[in-house]
Design a protein around this motif. Structure first.
Motif, PDB file in Angstrom:
ATOM      1  N   LEU A  21      82.477  42.157  27.189  1.00  0.00           N
ATOM      2  CA  LEU A  21      82.573  41.599  25.843  1.00  0.00           C
ATOM      3  C   LEU A  21      82.850  40.096  25.862  1.00  0.00           C
ATOM      4  CD1 LEU A  21      84.534  44.433  24.002  1.00  0.00           C
ATOM      5  CD2 LEU A  21      82.130  43.822  23.743  1.00  0.00           C
ATOM      6  N   LEU A  24      79.753  38.190  26.837  1.00  0.00           N
ATOM      7  CA  LEU A  24      78.720  38.194  25.805  1.00  0.00           C
ATOM      8  C   LEU A  24      79.049  37.284  24.624  1.00  0.00           C
ATOM      9  CD1 LEU A  24      77.629  41.942  25.710  1.00  0.00           C
ATOM     10  CD2 LEU A  24      76.344  39.986  26.587  1.00  0.00           C
ATOM     11  N   ILE A  25      80.327  37.121  24.285  1.00  0.00           N
ATOM     12  CA  ILE A  25      80.648  36.286  23.122  1.00  0.00           C
ATOM     13  C   ILE A  25      80.750  34.803  23.477  1.00  0.00           C
ATOM     14  CG2 ILE A  25      81.804  38.152  21.913  1.00  0.00           C
ATOM     15  CD1 ILE A  25      84.472  36.859  22.595  1.00  0.00           C
ATOM     16  N   GLN A  26      80.776  34.463  24.748  1.00  0.00           N
ATOM     17  CA  GLN A  26      80.826  33.052  25.115  1.00  0.00           C
ATOM     18  C   GLN A  26      79.454  32.425  24.925  1.00  0.00           C
ATOM     19  OE1 GLN A  26      82.724  32.102  28.830  1.00  0.00           O
ATOM     20  NE2 GLN A  26      84.087  33.862  28.650  1.00  0.00           N
ATOM     21  N   HIS A  27      79.451  31.185  24.566  1.00  0.00           N
ATOM     22  CA  HIS A  27      78.183  30.481  24.396  1.00  0.00           C
ATOM     23  C   HIS A  27      77.865  29.697  25.659  1.00  0.00           C
ATOM     24  CE1 HIS A  27      81.243  27.582  23.163  1.00  0.00           C
ATOM     25  NE2 HIS A  27      80.399  26.630  23.509  1.00  0.00           N
ATOM     26  N   THR A  44      85.388  26.349  14.731  1.00  0.00           N
ATOM     27  CA  THR A  44      85.610  27.736  15.106  1.00  0.00           C
ATOM     28  C   THR A  44      87.035  28.143  14.820  1.00  0.00           C
ATOM     29  OG1 THR A  44      86.235  27.121  17.348  1.00  0.00           O
ATOM     30  CG2 THR A  44      83.898  27.577  16.969  1.00  0.00           C
ATOM     31  N   SER A  51      86.061  27.528  21.535  1.00  0.00           N
ATOM     32  CA  SER A  51      86.724  28.643  22.196  1.00  0.00           C
ATOM     33  C   SER A  51      86.485  28.662  23.697  1.00  0.00           C
ATOM     34  CB  SER A  51      86.224  29.953  21.588  1.00  0.00           C
ATOM     35  OG  SER A  51      84.828  30.065  21.817  1.00  0.00           O
ATOM     36  N   LEU A  55      88.534  31.253  26.120  1.00  0.00           N
ATOM     37  CA  LEU A  55      87.734  32.360  26.621  1.00  0.00           C
ATOM     38  C   LEU A  55      87.506  32.256  28.127  1.00  0.00           C
ATOM     39  CD1 LEU A  55      85.098  32.848  23.785  1.00  0.00           C
ATOM     40  CD2 LEU A  55      87.119  34.206  24.272  1.00  0.00           C
TER      41      LEU A  55
END
Length: 127
Positions: A21, A24-27, A44, A51, A55
């Protein structure tokens, strides 16, 4: 020991899902270029800096936990395998000893060798 292995396995699954997870949410690195042209991605929940730092640190911590947990599970599996092998070895030698003691001595009768004349087939004579 089995309870510890179950707990570590459950932790391994949870940490793996958390890592998936978080990743996947990191850019990606290219995502910052869009913020420079006014897409508004820089505003954000984690602050103006984004983030990434939070993160990244959380992902690193989960990765370290995942690695340490993997090593712990591997060690427990090795110990369990050695115990199983030792138990099988003890059972195996006992079973062989008991089996050898249980087999009665039966005399074996070996047939006598045939005489030299009987050993060869006879060839019919021509007339």
């Amino acid at each position: 020991m089995e309870t510890l292995q179950i707990v570590l396995f459950a932790l391994q699954v949870l940490v793996a899902l958390g890592l998936i997870l978080l990743i996947l949410i990191q850019h990606g690195k290219g995502a910052d270029a869009g913020a420079a042209f006014g897409s508004g991605a820089s505003a954000t929940v984690f602050g103006a800096q984004g983030s990434g730092n939070f993160l990244t640190r959380l992902t690193t911590a989960l990765a370290v936990i995942f690695l340490a947990n993997s090593l712990g599970l591997a060690y427990l599996a090795k110990v369990r395998l050695e115990q199983t092998r030792a138990l099988n070895l003890d059972i195996g030698t006992t079973a062989v000893t008991e089996k050898a003691d249980a087999v009665p001595d039966i005399p074996v009768q070996v047939p006598a060798e045939p005489a030299a004349d009987e050993a060869l087939p006879s060839i019919p004579e021509e007339q």
